[in-house]
Design an enzyme around this catalytic site. Structure first.
Site, mmCIF file in Angstrom:
data_model
loop_
_atom_site.group_PDB
_atom_site.id
_atom_site.type_symbol
_atom_site.label_atom_id
_atom_site.label_comp_id
_atom_site.label_asym_id
_atom_site.label_seq_id
_atom_site.Cartn_x
_atom_site.Cartn_y
_atom_site.Cartn_z
ATOM 1 N N ARG A 173 0.818 -1.221 0.000
ATOM 2 C CA ARG A 173 0.000 0.000 0.000
ATOM 3 C C ARG A 173 0.856 1.279 0.000
ATOM 4 N NH1 ARG A 173 -3.193 -3.469 -0.805
ATOM 5 N NH2 ARG A 173 -5.358 -3.570 -0.110
ATOM 6 N N SER B 251 -10.976 -0.610 2.618
ATOM 7 C CA SER B 251 -10.335 -0.806 3.926
ATOM 8 C C SER B 251 -9.919 0.556 4.466
ATOM 9 C CB SER B 251 -9.082 -1.659 3.790
ATOM 10 O OG SER B 251 -9.382 -2.904 3.225
ATOM 11 N N GLU C 94 -5.586 4.222 5.877
ATOM 12 C CA GLU C 94 -5.154 4.003 4.490
ATOM 13 C C GLU C 94 -5.466 5.186 3.571
ATOM 14 O OE1 GLU C 94 -5.350 0.064 2.510
ATOM 15 O OE2 GLU C 94 -6.684 1.138 1.166
#
Ligand code: EPU
Length: 371
Positions: free
Chosen positions: A176, A260, A355
């Protein structure tokens, strides 16, 4: 700043004022003035109006709005890509090299390449956002990360005011993250060069992930065909069914979500052992830099799955997904996220990292980029 082209659009780029900013969280947002690039050829970047706008650090580059929290509903200046073509560069017996422009939806690229029988992107089906946004946070799902398929990324370097081609190694892809995310505000990703396979990999179809083997069995029962006969497009459709069972549809309507909301934390092996002594049932997965613990499990164990306060909640279908049911402000949403993070920290001593990116003055310390 010369914005005299507002009333006389020049080929390749245009301005839009008071533009609503779509975002999958469905938070209200609007841009005061937006630069929209319809073409990405070098001559567009010879225009001072374009390069000056991009050189200004307060100009926010925005894609499909799937990984951003608009804590503040107004962005003064923004830049967007509308160019959304893709083309084949070369094809050999076992691989294809293709190029996709940044304004294209990633999901459209996944379906068009899978539909041609090419292998490599099918696990990324149903991920929202644009091709340009995908390398930023190196989107990934079901064991595949976009970075695995990237050959190079073409980008405008806003700092050095020049076009750059970065080979995969220069992109520094990780879980990520990427160089583009680390160097926030520097890059406008224009196009991505990818390599896909024309033949299935040895383990085809890969289902070594919770939930996928059951989905494959359902496909076999429905079609009567052996797993190896699954096409890349059928695999993409299977992933779509699995994702839609957990995540709200990003194409429209409420509730909104940003997928998420937190990263899965990675802890040291000794820390993981201590945690396992307290919570023997805690799932733990070894990864290259330590032990990964599913954040969804931590949130669920705090009793927060399905918890709702007004217009914001934790999904009852997946505890890592925070939902906007409508009527919440960006600040209210972030306040709720902070509460979830605090509860996890109190229970396990693990500080979850958010995130999505935050836009606004009031992002606060839960967003790593606002620290
Ligand atoms: N879990 C729970 N309760 C829940 C949800 C999950 O206990 O309510 C636990 C279970 O043990 C489960 C584990 O968490 O086995 C993992 O859940 P899941 O397979 O759904 O994956 P994830 O780790 O929550 C990651 C990505 C997703 C990606 C899936 C599939 C991150 C932060 N998220 O989720 O990416 O689709 O794997 O590969 O890495 C996104 O980034 O927006 C996203 C959706």
């Amino acid at each position: 700043m010369n914005r005299s082209a507002t009333d006389s659009p020049s080929p390749g780029w245009r301005w839009r004022e008071h533009m609503p900013l779509v975002n999958t969280l469905r938070l209200p947002a609007r841009s005061g003035a937006a630069l929209i690039l319809d073409r990405l050829d070098a001559d567009v970047f010879d225009q001072p109006a374009v390069t000056d706008w991009l050189a200004e650090p307060t100009t926010r580059v925005l894609g499909g709005g799937s990984n951003v929290v608009f804590v503040q509903p107004f962005v003064e200046r923004s830049a967007h890509l509308a160019a959304d073509a893709w083309w084949l560069e070369t094809q050999t017996a076992d691989r294809v090299d293709l190029v996709a422009e940044g304004g294209m939806g990633l999901d459209r690229l996944v379906r068009e390449t899978s539909g041609r029988g090419w292998y490599g992107l099918e696990a990324l089906a149903e991920i929202p956002g644009t091709v340009a946004a995908a390398p930023m946070q190196n989107v990934g799902a079901y064991g595949v990360e976009l970075g695995d398929r990237v050959r190079w990324v073409d980008a405008w370097d806003r700092r050095e005011r020049r076009l750059r081609r970065l080979d995969r190694n220069d992109c520094d892809f990780g879980y990520r993250r990427s160089r583009f995310k680390d160097e926030a505000g520097r890059w406008l990703i224009l196009r991505v060069g990818l390599t896909l396979a024309t033949r299935p990999p040895a383990d085809w179809p890969p289902v070594d992930y919770p939930g996928l083997s059951a989905a494959l069995e359902a496909w076999q029962a429905a079609t009567g065909r052996p797993p190896v006969a699954m096409t890349p497009l059928a695999y993409a459709d299977m992933i779509t069914r699995v994702r839609l069972a957990k995540l709200p549809d990003w194409r429209g309507g409420l509730p909104g979500s940003a997928g998420s909301f937190f990263h899965n934390p990675v802890v040291s092996p000794s820390r993981a052992e201590t945690l396992a002594r307290h919570w023997p049932e805690m799932p733990q997965y070894p990864v290259s830099d330590g032990i990964k613990i599913p954040a969804g499990w931590l949130i669920e164990r705090c009793g927060l799955r399905g918890w709702r306060e007004g217009g914001v909640g934790v999904s009852a279908r997946h505890a890592l997904v925070l939902l906007h049911y409508g009527g919440a402000s960006g600040e209210g949403f972030v306040g709720f996220a902070r509460e979830v993070r605090d509860r996890v920290f109190e229970a396990f001593g693990i500080a979850l990292v958010v995130e999505p990116e935050c836009l606004g003055e009031e992002c606060g310390p839960i967003f790593p980029q606002s620290k």
